[in-house]
Design an enzyme around this catalytic site. Structure first.
Site, PDB file in Angstrom:
ATOM      1  N   GLY A 163       0.934  -1.414   0.233  1.00 20.58           N
ATOM      2  CA  GLY A 163       0.084   0.192   0.195  1.00 20.58           C
ATOM      3  C   GLY A 163       0.432   1.063  -0.212  1.00 20.58           C
ATOM      4  O   GLY A 163       0.737   2.586  -0.278  1.00 20.58           O
ATOM      5  N   ASP A 212       0.429   3.444   4.656  1.00 21.48           N
ATOM      6  CA  ASP A 212      -0.284   3.814   3.490  1.00 21.48           C
ATOM      7  C   ASP A 212      -1.730   4.414   4.742  1.00 21.48           C
ATOM      8  O   ASP A 212      -1.947   5.656   4.908  1.00 21.48           O
ATOM      9  CB  ASP A 212      -1.196   3.065   2.310  1.00 21.48           C
ATOM     10  CG  ASP A 212      -1.307   1.847   3.078  1.00 21.48           C
ATOM     11  OD1 ASP A 212      -1.432   1.529   4.055  1.00 21.48           O
ATOM     12  OD2 ASP A 212      -1.771   1.189   2.237  1.00 21.48           O
ATOM     13  N   ASP A 240      -5.459   1.118  10.182  1.00 26.43           N
ATOM     14  CA  ASP A 240      -6.575   1.075  10.975  1.00 26.43           C
ATOM     15  C   ASP A 240      -7.046   0.834  12.493  1.00 26.43           C
ATOM     16  O   ASP A 240      -7.267   0.976  13.844  1.00 26.43           O
ATOM     17  CB  ASP A 240      -7.518  -0.289  10.008  1.00 26.43           C
ATOM     18  CG  ASP A 240      -8.861   0.157   8.798  1.00 26.43           C
ATOM     19  OD1 ASP A 240      -8.868   0.505   9.724  1.00 26.43           O
ATOM     20  OD2 ASP A 240      -8.914  -1.275   9.053  1.00 26.43           O
ATOM     21  N   PHE A 256     -14.169   1.732   3.362  1.00 23.38           N
ATOM     22  CA  PHE A 256     -13.180   1.131   3.006  1.00 23.38           C
ATOM     23  C   PHE A 256     -13.066   1.972   1.669  1.00 23.38           C
ATOM     24  O   PHE A 256     -13.532   1.973   1.365  1.00 23.38           O
ATOM     25  CB  PHE A 256     -13.664  -0.476   2.384  1.00 23.38           C
ATOM     26  CG  PHE A 256     -12.152  -0.945   2.771  1.00 23.38           C
ATOM     27  CD1 PHE A 256     -11.416  -1.661   3.509  1.00 23.38           C
ATOM     28  CD2 PHE A 256     -12.223  -1.204   1.236  1.00 23.38           C
ATOM     29  CE1 PHE A 256     -10.870  -2.639   2.774  1.00 23.38           C
ATOM     30  CE2 PHE A 256     -10.888  -2.471   0.741  1.00 23.38           C
ATOM     31  CZ  PHE A 256     -10.272  -2.359   1.775  1.00 23.38           C
TER      32      PHE A 256
HETATM   33  P1  IMP Z   1      -4.260  -2.311  10.325  1.00 23.67           P
HETATM   34  O1  IMP Z   1      -3.238  -3.370  11.194  1.00 23.67           O
HETATM   35  O2  IMP Z   1      -5.843  -2.648  10.809  1.00 23.67           O
HETATM   36  O3  IMP Z   1      -3.959  -0.552  10.606  1.00 23.67           O
HETATM   37  O4  IMP Z   1      -4.013  -2.537   8.949  1.00 23.67           O
HETATM   38  C1  IMP Z   1      -3.306  -1.685   8.324  1.00 23.67           C
HETATM   39  C2  IMP Z   1      -3.570  -1.600   6.617  1.00 23.67           C
HETATM   40  O5  IMP Z   1      -5.109  -1.922   6.468  1.00 23.67           O
HETATM   41  C3  IMP Z   1      -3.133  -0.831   6.503  1.00 23.67           C
HETATM   42  O6  IMP Z   1      -1.684  -1.299   5.910  1.00 23.67           O
HETATM   43  C4  IMP Z   1      -3.672  -1.058   4.744  1.00 23.67           C
HETATM   44  O7  IMP Z   1      -3.291  -2.079   3.916  1.00 23.67           O
HETATM   45  C5  IMP Z   1      -5.013  -2.252   5.291  1.00 23.67           C
HETATM   46  N1  IMP Z   1      -6.887  -1.583   5.232  1.00 23.67           N
HETATM   47  C6  IMP Z   1      -7.075  -1.244   6.289  1.00 23.67           C
HETATM   48  N2  IMP Z   1      -8.170   0.178   5.744  1.00 23.67           N
HETATM   49  C7  IMP Z   1      -8.062   0.005   5.046  1.00 23.67           C
HETATM   50  C8  IMP Z   1      -9.030   0.507   3.552  1.00 23.67           C
HETATM   51  O8  IMP Z   1      -9.796   1.522   3.665  1.00 23.67           O
HETATM   52  N3  IMP Z   1      -8.443   0.612   2.258  1.00 23.67           N
HETATM   53  C9  IMP Z   1      -7.846  -0.327   2.147  1.00 23.67           C
HETATM   54  N4  IMP Z   1      -6.677  -0.674   2.520  1.00 23.67           N
HETATM   55  C10 IMP Z   1      -6.908  -1.168   4.257  1.00 23.67           C
HETATM   56 MG    MG Z   2      -0.463  -2.024   3.933  1.00 23.49          MG
END
Ligand code: IMP
Ligand code: MG
Length: 183
Positions: A46, A102, A105, A154
């Site tokens: 990403g 990127d 979340d 998303f």
């Molecule tokens: P986390 O570990 O839940 O913070 O996830 C982070 C990763 O999930 C990011 O680096 C993205 O690759 C993916 N991700 C989270 N939200 C989105 C979204 O809205 N669109 C696309 N990818 C996402």
């Molecule tokens: Mg990512």
């Protein structure tokens, strides 16, 4: 104009807004890391579009490296474990590390990475994320530099995918419902 733009429900952040933001972030980072040995660590895949724009707005010496990680299915574990698919090429000991994400979340990936990289004795570890969804946070974690806070939707484009597609959109948007399916 992309051939598949009819699949996009709405544009959330325009190309010009992203351009302006990467410029601002680059200037702030250049100032904060002046005279320091800076290594940008992009989290694949990403990060690639953001990293390539951000680094061209950083006006001090810096190097880049990449990691690829995958999170274990959120439903099967609460441990926040992350699997390393590709580790760094270079040694970060004695360097200032800036993780380039990127989007943040749940925060699981970032929390894990900061812990993991801390063991290698960098002088500092900070994070820059172009997008932030604070409403989804599970791990208590904040990026040091954030581009845009976005609502709990998303998003796709500018490096972000759905099912590995849409990374090449030059802006960030939300897909029409019928395209959020793997069939
Ligand atoms: P986390 O570990 O839940 O913070 O996830 C982070 C990763 O999930 C990011 O680096 C993205 O690759 C993916 N991700 C989270 N939200 C989105 C979204 O809205 N669109 C696309 N990818 C996402
Ligand atoms: Mg990512």
């Amino acid at each position: 104009m992309m051939e598949f733009e009819n699949e996009v429900e709405k544009i959330l952040i325009k190309k010009e807004q992203i351009e302006q933001k990467t410029k601002e972030l680059g200037e702030i980072i250049s100032r904060d890391y002046a005279e320091k040995e800076l290594i940008l660590i992009g989290i694949l895949k990403g990060c690639v579009v953001f990293l390539s724009d951000l680094m061209r707005n950083i006006s001090i010496h810096c190097t880049i490296d990449f990691m690829d990680v995958s999170s274990y299915g959120a439903s099967t574990t609460t441990s926040g474990a992350v699997r390393i698919l590709k580790d760094l090429d270079d040694n970060i000991e004695g360097k200032h590390v800036l993780i380039v994400e990127d989007i943040i979340d749940t925060g699981t990936t970032l929390k894990y990475l900061i812990q993991y990289l801390s063991n290698r004795k960098p002088l500092s570890i900070k994070t820059v994320a172009l997008f932030d969804k604070p409403s989804r946070r599970v791990s208590e974690i904040r990026a040091d530099y954030v581009g845009f806070e976005i609502p709990n939707e998303f998003i796709i484009g500018y490096g972000l995918d759905f099912d590995e597609k849409y990374r090449n959109l030059p802006y960030v948007g939300v897909l029409k419902k019928e395209f959020y399916s793997n069939e």
